[in-house]
Design an enzyme around this catalytic site. Structure first.
Site, PDB file in Angstrom:
ATOM      1  N   LYS A   1       0.859  -1.191   0.000  1.00  0.00           N
ATOM      2  CA  LYS A   1       0.000   0.000   0.000  1.00  0.00           C
ATOM      3  C   LYS A   1       0.892   1.238   0.000  1.00  0.00           C
ATOM      4  CE  LYS A   1      -3.103   2.689   3.027  1.00  0.00           C
ATOM      5  NZ  LYS A   1      -4.013   2.702   4.181  1.00  0.00           N
TER       6      LYS A   1
ATOM      7  N   ASP B   1      -2.496  10.318   3.370  1.00  0.00           N
ATOM      8  CA  ASP B   1      -3.889   9.911   3.572  1.00  0.00           C
ATOM      9  C   ASP B   1      -4.617  10.978   4.380  1.00  0.00           C
ATOM     10  OD1 ASP B   1      -6.280   8.655   3.856  1.00  0.00           O
ATOM     11  OD2 ASP B   1      -5.557   7.033   5.156  1.00  0.00           O
TER      12      ASP B   1
ATOM     13  N   LYS C   1     -10.077  13.036   7.620  1.00  0.00           N
ATOM     14  CA  LYS C   1      -9.608  12.695   8.969  1.00  0.00           C
ATOM     15  C   LYS C   1      -9.587  13.954   9.830  1.00  0.00           C
ATOM     16  CE  LYS C   1      -6.372   8.940   7.822  1.00  0.00           C
ATOM     17  NZ  LYS C   1      -7.030   7.846   8.574  1.00  0.00           N
TER      18      LYS C   1
ATOM     19  N   ASP D   1       1.818   6.634   5.318  1.00  0.00           N
ATOM     20  CA  ASP D   1       0.837   5.631   4.877  1.00  0.00           C
ATOM     21  C   ASP D   1       1.295   4.888   3.608  1.00  0.00           C
ATOM     22  OD1 ASP D   1      -1.548   4.359   5.554  1.00  0.00           O
ATOM     23  OD2 ASP D   1      -2.791   5.685   4.318  1.00  0.00           O
TER      24      ASP D   1
ATOM     25  N   ASP E   1     -11.963   7.231   3.405  1.00  0.00           N
ATOM     26  CA  ASP E   1     -10.766   7.016   4.238  1.00  0.00           C
ATOM     27  C   ASP E   1     -10.370   5.536   4.281  1.00  0.00           C
ATOM     28  OD1 ASP E   1      -8.649   7.630   5.847  1.00  0.00           O
ATOM     29  OD2 ASP E   1      -9.841   7.933   7.680  1.00  0.00           O
TER      30      ASP E   1
ATOM     31  N   GLU F   1      -9.242   3.741   1.979  1.00  0.00           N
ATOM     32  CA  GLU F   1      -8.718   3.786   0.615  1.00  0.00           C
ATOM     33  C   GLU F   1      -7.670   2.715   0.338  1.00  0.00           C
ATOM     34  OE1 GLU F   1      -7.515   5.440   3.060  1.00  0.00           O
ATOM     35  OE2 GLU F   1      -5.389   5.032   2.791  1.00  0.00           O
TER      36      GLU F   1
ATOM     37  N   ARG G   1      -7.572  -0.481   0.936  1.00  0.00           N
ATOM     38  CA  ARG G   1      -8.114  -1.710   0.346  1.00  0.00           C
ATOM     39  C   ARG G   1      -8.479  -1.509  -1.119  1.00  0.00           C
ATOM     40  NH1 ARG G   1     -12.518  -1.883   5.002  1.00  0.00           N
ATOM     41  NH2 ARG G   1     -10.847  -0.683   5.975  1.00  0.00           N
TER      42      ARG G   1
HETATM   43  N1  BES Z   1      -4.182   4.724   6.827  1.00  0.00           N
HETATM   44  C1  BES Z   1      -5.324   4.439   7.626  1.00  0.00           C
HETATM   45  C2  BES Z   1      -5.023   3.416   8.737  1.00  0.00           C
HETATM   46  C3  BES Z   1      -4.076   3.868   9.805  1.00  0.00           C
HETATM   47  C4  BES Z   1      -4.560   4.427  10.968  1.00  0.00           C
HETATM   48  C5  BES Z   1      -2.718   3.661   9.658  1.00  0.00           C
HETATM   49  C6  BES Z   1      -3.678   4.834  11.953  1.00  0.00           C
HETATM   50  C7  BES Z   1      -1.849   4.069  10.641  1.00  0.00           C
HETATM   51  C8  BES Z   1      -2.320   4.645  11.790  1.00  0.00           C
HETATM   52  C9  BES Z   1      -6.460   3.870   6.752  1.00  0.00           C
HETATM   53  O1  BES Z   1      -6.484   4.303   5.446  1.00  0.00           O
HETATM   54  C10 BES Z   1      -7.737   4.284   7.385  1.00  0.00           C
HETATM   55  O2  BES Z   1      -7.975   5.453   7.495  1.00  0.00           O
HETATM   56  N2  BES Z   1      -8.544   3.310   7.804  1.00  0.00           N
HETATM   57  C11 BES Z   1      -9.783   3.558   8.436  1.00  0.00           C
HETATM   58  C12 BES Z   1     -10.790   2.566   7.914  1.00  0.00           C
HETATM   59  C13 BES Z   1     -12.214   2.889   8.230  1.00  0.00           C
HETATM   60  C14 BES Z   1     -12.630   4.196   7.597  1.00  0.00           C
HETATM   61  C15 BES Z   1     -13.109   1.769   7.724  1.00  0.00           C
HETATM   62  C16 BES Z   1      -9.591   3.371   9.944  1.00  0.00           C
HETATM   63  O3  BES Z   1      -8.647   2.702  10.346  1.00  0.00           O
HETATM   64  O4  BES Z   1     -10.349   3.948  10.713  1.00  0.00           O
HETATM   65 ZN    ZN Z   2      -7.531   6.138   5.138  1.00  0.00          ZN
HETATM   66 ZN    ZN Z   3      -4.594   4.858   4.647  1.00  0.00          ZN
END
Ligand code: BES
Ligand code: ZN
Ligand code: ZN
Length: 499
Positions: A251, A256, A263, A274, A333, A335, A337
């Site tokens: 990834k 992000d 966010k 990220d 967010d 993204e 996947r």
């Molecule tokens: N890049 C984030 C995940 C992340 C969070 C990495 C904290 C490192 C530290 C990912 O893209 C994300 O935002 N995931 C969301 C998914 C949700 C919206 C279904 C999450 O983890 O809340």
């Molecule tokens: Zn994200």
């Molecule tokens: Zn992310």
């Protein structure tokens, strides 16, 4: 300035400090030495892993006792941390020596021990100073590992240097600001690595991504002024014999913001990291080639910047992924996947023996396993076991999570084949991986959710604050020992019928 690590049969004459590894109970590893127990007690040194104590020696030089922990629990990771503590304690000297005489080789060879010690010292000495106008005080310049087994120790040292170079590359990439490290810039850097290490390189720009039907990557990148890329690297060993093929997928979200599902400022602060999965894939390919491993490896890095620009994907949009499946985007967010779905589809089309992906995928994985442990999931128990073993040897902790088919309903969509969100507060790391599983077919596949360990909040052990380079050492261990498992993916883990 980089430290030079050498193996020497005696302490160099210009050495300013000698490191002496000590077990708990104040027993030096080199049984012929004695330790001033009174002084240790007074200054609180017990020999616990990571402790160090500087003492004046009778000849005017310094001795540094470094703790290794309980004798029966000493493993390669203990040696990494012990040597890291030594390097930190002596960082203001120029030439130092670490006594490796008497180091037991019952559980590891001299070469493996030297590799671990070199990794620990060099990784602990990593600095990211690209944006500092004043250089920090000079660092240690020479570390001599003192041992009679100079030949096999030297092998481990040179292997460690290749690995540390790759990990440092990944740390640099993770630490670099997103305004500097765009998807296109990442591709240029990958091209440079390919040229230096003899890898074949291709990259798809935004027009080519469209031609190839990679609408997951395009959908994530379309809110940004910095266009996405798909970077492909390939390492093929010299030998003519048939060798297994592993595809690594990363990834690579260079920033992000969350996209339109923006966010909050605190959560966004570190989102330049990220892309750590993609960076680990790049680092692993560099190391595979530099170590001349006997395994064919393809790296696919899905690079995009997730921004809420005027053209951004909107909640409710549906993206068609490379393999024809559709995903309803309910939260922009989630993204990672989406870009991985495209890259995994490409990976499957290479007909490899195995696919391994690395991604800073979910906050819920941090909730489940904390900041130090990566989530390990997949569709093949044997592949998961092999990666778990490699990660333990590398000192990069992972822990398996199940992928129950009974949780598939969390990602069912009313309008598309699936949706990109699960149910808030329920197994978020697992439901994200269940979506990924839709794109690997029957190929044995494992997924490492490195959202926690890709970044360190502090200088600790051989980790430095910021990007850690997590994954490179596991992948190198895994690929170095890789043997195809044969056949289709199979799993028992998570198969249980859920009620
Ligand atoms: N890049 C984030 C995940 C992340 C969070 C990495 C904290 C490192 C530290 C990912 O893209 C994300 O935002 N995931 C969301 C998914 C949700 C919206 C279904 C999450 O983890 O809340
Ligand atoms: Zn994200
Ligand atoms: Zn992310």
């Amino acid at each position: 300035m980089a430290i030079e690590v050498v193996v020497a049969s005696a302490v160099p004459s210009d050495s300013e400090a000698l490191g002496i590894p000590v077990f708990v109970g104040l027993r030096p590893v080199d049984g012929t030495r004695s330790v001033d127990a009174g002084e240790c007690a007074k200054r609180g040194f017990t020999g616990a892993l990571g402790e160090s104590l500087v003492l004046g020696a009778s000849d005017g030089t310094l001795e540094v006792l470094v703790g290794l922990g309980e004798e029966d629990r000493v493993d390669l990771e203990a040696w990494r941390r012990c040597s890291a503590a030594f390097a930190r304690t002596t960082s203001r000297f120029h030439v130092v020596a670490l006594n490796c005489v008497g180091v037991s080789q019952e559980r590891a060879s001299a070469s493996e021990l030297a590799q671990a010690m070199t990794e620990g010292a060099l990784l602990a000495s990593y600095r990211f100073e690209e944006f500092k106008s004043a250089a920090s005080p000079p660092l240690l310049s020479l570390l001599a590992l003192v041992s009679s087994e100079t030949e096999s120790m030297a092998k481990g040292v040179s292997r460690a240097k290749v690995i540390v170079d790759a990990v440092s590359l990944v740390r640099d990439l993770s630490n670099r600001p997103a305004s500097v490290l765009t998807p296109a810039r990442f591709a240029e850097i990958a091209k440079g690595v390919a040229t230096r290490s003899g890898l074949s390189y291709t990259a798809l720009d935004e027009h080519e991504l469209e031609g190839e039907g990679l609408f997951g990557i395009l959908g994530v990148g379309r809110g940004s002024a910095n266009a996405p890329r798909l970077v492909r690297l390939e390492y093929a060993p010299q030998s003519d014999e048939h060798v297994p093929l592993v595809v690594l997928v990363g990834k690579g979200i260079t920033f992000d913001s969350g996209g339109l599902s923006l966010k909050n400022p605190d959560a966004m602060m570190m989102m330049k990291t990220d892309m750590s999965g993609a960076a680990a894939v790049l680092g692993a390919l560099q190391a595979c080639s530099d170590l001349a491993l006997n395994c064919r490896v393809i790296g696919l890095m899905a690079m995009a910047e997730n921004m809420p620009g005027p053209n951004a994907t909107k909640p409710g949009d549906v993206l068609r992924i490379r393999n024809g499946k559709t995903i309803e985007v309910l939260n922009t967010d989630a993204e990672g996947r989406l870009v991985l779905a495209d890259a995994l589809s490409l990976a499957e089309a290479e007909h490899p023996d195995a696919i391994v992906d690395l991604a800073t995928l979910t906050g819920p994985c941090i909730v489940a396993l904390g900041l130090s442990i990566a989530g390990l999931m997949g569709n093949d128990d044997r592949l998961i076991d092999a990666l778990g073993r490699a990660s333990r040897r590398a000192g990069e902790p992972t822990w398996p999570l199940p992928l129950p088919e009974g949780y598939r309903y969390h990602i069912e969509s009313e309008v598309a084949d699936m949706k990109n969100t699960g149910t808030t507060g329920q197994a978020g790391a697992i439901t994200a991986a269940l979506l990924l599983e839709e794109f690997v077919g029957k190929t044995p596949w494992a997924h490492l959710d490195i959202a926690g360990p890709a970044r360190s909040r502090e200088d600790v052990g051989y980790l430095t604050k910021g990007g850690t380079g997590f994954g490179v050492r596991t992948l190198v261990e895994f690929l170095g020992a890789y043997e195809p498992l044969g056949g289709q993916a199979g799993r028992a883990l998570g198969k249980a019928v859920l009620r």
